[in-house]
Design a protein around this motif. Structure first.
Motif, PDB file in Angstrom:
ATOM      1  N   PRO A  76     -39.630  53.670  48.559  1.00 48.20           N
ATOM      2  CA  PRO A  76     -40.672  54.415  49.264  1.00 48.20           C
ATOM      3  C   PRO A  76     -40.553  54.351  50.785  1.00 48.20           C
ATOM      4  O   PRO A  76     -41.033  55.234  51.481  1.00 48.20           O
ATOM      5  N   ASP A  77     -39.928  53.293  51.299  1.00 52.43           N
ATOM      6  CA  ASP A  77     -39.691  53.164  52.735  1.00 52.43           C
ATOM      7  C   ASP A  77     -38.496  52.240  52.957  1.00 52.43           C
ATOM      8  O   ASP A  77     -37.863  51.802  52.000  1.00 52.43           O
ATOM      9  N   ASP A  78     -38.186  51.937  54.197  1.00 52.31           N
ATOM     10  CA  ASP A  78     -37.002  51.144  54.514  1.00 52.31           C
ATOM     11  C   ASP A  78     -37.119  49.674  54.135  1.00 52.31           C
ATOM     12  O   ASP A  78     -36.123  48.952  54.145  1.00 52.31           O
ATOM     13  N   THR A  79     -38.306  49.197  53.802  1.00 49.81           N
ATOM     14  CA  THR A  79     -38.481  47.765  53.526  1.00 49.81           C
ATOM     15  C   THR A  79     -38.615  47.429  52.038  1.00 49.81           C
ATOM     16  O   THR A  79     -38.499  46.268  51.669  1.00 49.81           O
ATOM     17  N   HIS A  80     -38.856  48.398  51.184  1.00 49.23           N
ATOM     18  CA  HIS A  80     -39.083  48.134  49.766  1.00 49.23           C
ATOM     19  C   HIS A  80     -38.138  48.961  48.899  1.00 49.23           C
ATOM     20  O   HIS A  80     -37.920  50.143  49.156  1.00 49.23           O
ATOM     21  N   ARG A  81     -37.606  48.301  47.851  1.00 49.56           N
ATOM     22  CA  ARG A  81     -36.800  49.032  46.868  1.00 49.56           C
ATOM     23  C   ARG A  81     -36.991  48.388  45.492  1.00 49.56           C
ATOM     24  O   ARG A  81     -36.855  47.184  45.317  1.00 49.56           O
ATOM     25  N   LEU A  82     -37.275  49.218  44.508  1.00 51.85           N
ATOM     26  CA  LEU A  82     -37.432  48.799  43.120  1.00 51.85           C
ATOM     27  C   LEU A  82     -36.324  49.477  42.317  1.00 51.85           C
ATOM     28  O   LEU A  82     -36.145  50.695  42.404  1.00 51.85           O
ATOM     29  N   THR A  83     -35.568  48.696  41.552  1.00 53.06           N
ATOM     30  CA  THR A  83     -34.430  49.238  40.806  1.00 53.06           C
ATOM     31  C   THR A  83     -34.497  48.791  39.351  1.00 53.06           C
ATOM     32  O   THR A  83     -34.794  47.631  39.058  1.00 53.06           O
ATOM     33  N   PHE A  84     -34.194  49.723  38.451  1.00 48.33           N
ATOM     34  CA  PHE A  84     -34.040  49.443  37.024  1.00 48.33           C
ATOM     35  C   PHE A  84     -32.615  49.806  36.646  1.00 48.33           C
ATOM     36  O   PHE A  84     -32.118  50.867  37.027  1.00 48.33           O
ATOM     37  N   GLU A  85     -31.972  48.920  35.898  1.00 47.53           N
ATOM     38  CA  GLU A  85     -30.564  49.120  35.559  1.00 47.53           C
ATOM     39  C   GLU A  85     -30.330  48.785  34.094  1.00 47.53           C
ATOM     40  O   GLU A  85     -30.773  47.750  33.608  1.00 47.53           O
ATOM     41  N   LEU A  86     -29.604  49.671  33.410  1.00 48.89           N
ATOM     42  CA  LEU A  86     -29.200  49.449  32.025  1.00 48.89           C
ATOM     43  C   LEU A  86     -27.684  49.335  32.011  1.00 48.89           C
ATOM     44  O   LEU A  86     -26.984  50.244  32.470  1.00 48.89           O
ATOM     45  N   LEU A  87     -27.172  48.225  31.503  1.00 42.91           N
ATOM     46  CA  LEU A  87     -25.739  47.937  31.500  1.00 42.91           C
ATOM     47  C   LEU A  87     -25.296  47.644  30.080  1.00 42.91           C
ATOM     48  O   LEU A  87     -25.894  46.822  29.382  1.00 42.91           O
ATOM     49  N   SER A  88     -24.230  48.325  29.642  1.00 37.32           N
ATOM     50  CA  SER A  88     -23.646  48.088  28.325  1.00 37.32           C
ATOM     51  C   SER A  88     -22.161  47.781  28.505  1.00 37.32           C
ATOM     52  O   SER A  88     -21.413  48.588  29.053  1.00 37.32           O
ATOM     53  N   VAL A  89     -21.755  46.585  28.068  1.00 35.13           N
ATOM     54  CA  VAL A  89     -20.367  46.126  28.218  1.00 35.13           C
ATOM     55  C   VAL A  89     -19.768  45.954  26.832  1.00 35.13           C
ATOM     56  O   VAL A  89     -20.353  45.305  25.963  1.00 35.13           O
ATOM     57  N   HIS A  90     -18.584  46.527  26.635  1.00 36.72           N
ATOM     58  CA  HIS A  90     -17.842  46.363  25.391  1.00 36.72           C
ATOM     59  C   HIS A  90     -16.498  45.752  25.751  1.00 36.72           C
ATOM     60  O   HIS A  90     -15.788  46.270  26.621  1.00 36.72           O
ATOM     61  N   SER A  91     -16.158  44.626  25.137  1.00 37.41           N
ATOM     62  CA  SER A  91     -14.886  43.982  25.453  1.00 37.41           C
ATOM     63  C   SER A  91     -14.293  43.306  24.219  1.00 37.41           C
ATOM     64  O   SER A  91     -14.995  43.023  23.256  1.00 37.41           O
ATOM     65  N   LYS A  92     -12.999  43.060  24.305  1.00 36.90           N
ATOM     66  CA  LYS A  92     -12.285  42.366  23.238  1.00 36.90           C
ATOM     67  C   LYS A  92     -11.511  41.217  23.874  1.00 36.90           C
ATOM     68  O   LYS A  92     -10.705  41.420  24.783  1.00 36.90           O
ATOM     69  N   ARG A  93     -11.801  39.998  23.383  1.00 37.46           N
ATOM     70  CA  ARG A  93     -11.177  38.779  23.906  1.00 37.46           C
ATOM     71  C   ARG A  93     -10.831  37.876  22.722  1.00 37.46           C
ATOM     72  O   ARG A  93     -11.721  37.274  22.112  1.00 37.46           O
ATOM     73  N   PRO A  94      -9.554  37.754  22.372  1.00 40.52           N
ATOM     74  CA  PRO A  94      -9.165  36.971  21.193  1.00 40.52           C
ATOM     75  C   PRO A  94      -9.629  35.517  21.215  1.00 40.52           C
ATOM     76  O   PRO A  94      -9.887  34.944  20.156  1.00 40.52           O
ATOM     77  N   SER A  95      -9.792  34.915  22.392  1.00 47.83           N
ATOM     78  CA  SER A  95     -10.197  33.501  22.437  1.00 47.83           C
ATOM     79  C   SER A  95     -11.601  33.281  21.890  1.00 47.83           C
ATOM     80  O   SER A  95     -11.964  32.151  21.560  1.00 47.83           O
ATOM     81  N   ARG A  96     -12.402  34.320  21.755  1.00 49.63           N
ATOM     82  CA  ARG A  96     -13.742  34.163  21.167  1.00 49.63           C
ATOM     83  C   ARG A  96     -13.660  33.722  19.709  1.00 49.63           C
ATOM     84  O   ARG A  96     -14.587  33.107  19.197  1.00 49.63           O
ATOM     85  N   LEU A  97     -12.557  34.057  19.038  1.00 46.32           N
ATOM     86  CA  LEU A  97     -12.413  33.685  17.627  1.00 46.32           C
ATOM     87  C   LEU A  97     -12.506  32.174  17.435  1.00 46.32           C
ATOM     88  O   LEU A  97     -13.022  31.703  16.415  1.00 46.32           O
ATOM     89  N   SER A  98     -12.049  31.386  18.411  1.00 43.92           N
ATOM     90  CA  SER A  98     -12.100  29.925  18.292  1.00 43.92           C
ATOM     91  C   SER A  98     -13.526  29.387  18.354  1.00 43.92           C
ATOM     92  O   SER A  98     -13.767  28.239  17.996  1.00 43.92           O
ATOM     93  N   THR A  99     -14.483  30.205  18.794  1.00 50.18           N
ATOM     94  CA  THR A  99     -15.883  29.786  18.829  1.00 50.18           C
ATOM     95  C   THR A  99     -16.672  30.301  17.624  1.00 50.18           C
ATOM     96  O   THR A  99     -17.868  30.102  17.542  1.00 50.18           O
ATOM     97  N   GLY A 100     -15.968  30.998  16.722  1.00 49.23           N
ATOM     98  CA  GLY A 100     -16.617  31.474  15.513  1.00 49.23           C
ATOM     99  C   GLY A 100     -17.290  32.828  15.630  1.00 49.23           C
ATOM    100  O   GLY A 100     -18.055  33.211  14.750  1.00 49.23           O
ATOM    101  N   VAL A 101     -17.033  33.552  16.700  1.00 48.93           N
ATOM    102  CA  VAL A 101     -17.600  34.890  16.845  1.00 48.93           C
ATOM    103  C   VAL A 101     -16.472  35.913  16.880  1.00 48.93           C
ATOM    104  O   VAL A 101     -15.308  35.574  17.082  1.00 48.93           O
ATOM    105  N   SER A 102     -16.825  37.152  16.699  1.00 50.66           N
ATOM    106  CA  SER A 102     -15.848  38.237  16.709  1.00 50.66           C
ATOM    107  C   SER A 102     -15.200  38.367  18.093  1.00 50.66           C
ATOM    108  O   SER A 102     -15.850  38.162  19.112  1.00 50.66           O
TER     109      SER A 102
END
Length: 136
Positions: free
Chosen positions: A94-120
């Motif tokens: 609304p002015d130079d001193t205030h800012r309100l932000t909403f953000e939606l983030l979706s990350v998709h990744s493949k990391r083989p080392s996760r298998l050692s922790t029992g997850v996909s």
């Protein structure tokens, strides 16, 4: 650590901006126990952003990222990773001193080392966050 990066900003019609950046690099370290730390990484994004009103108080942004890690370590664990992300954001300033932000983030990744922790190895994570910034 070494890296190279390049980016650009291009002004489109109606006050919309197209931004992009790409980065490529590596990190290497020899440890005293003879294990070698050697990773090549790359990342890039492209983003559209612009105000949706004439007085420039409301901004919408859409961003797509891609990233990759090539793990060339001598460790037993495979830390290679490849992925992408989408971000949408709305900001109200609304002015130079205030800012309100909403953000939606979706990350998709493949990391083989996760298998050692029992997850996909393949994971999708989604986060919704809000922030308020006061500047003086």
């Amino acid at each position: 650590t070494r890296f190279a990066a390049a980016g650009f900003v291009y002004d489109l019609p109606y006050g919309v901006e197209l931004l992009s950046q790409a980065m490529y690099g590596d990190t290497w370290r020899q440890r005293a126990d003879a294990n070698q730390f050697d990773i090549v990484y790359s990342a890039a994004y492209i983003m559209l952003t612009g105000f949706i009103d004439d007085d420039e108080t409301h901004r919408l942004s859409l961003r797509h990222d891609r990233f990759k890690i090539d793990d060339r370590n001598t460790f037993a664990q495979n830390s290679n990773e490849i992925g992408n992300a989408w971000t949408t954001a709305y900001s109200y300033r609304p002015d130079d001193t205030h800012r309100l932000t909403f953000e939606l983030l979706s990350v998709h990744s493949k990391r083989p080392s996760r298998l050692s922790t029992g997850v996909s190895a393949a994971q999708r994570d989604t986060t919704l966050q809000a922030s308020y910034r006061f500047s003086f």
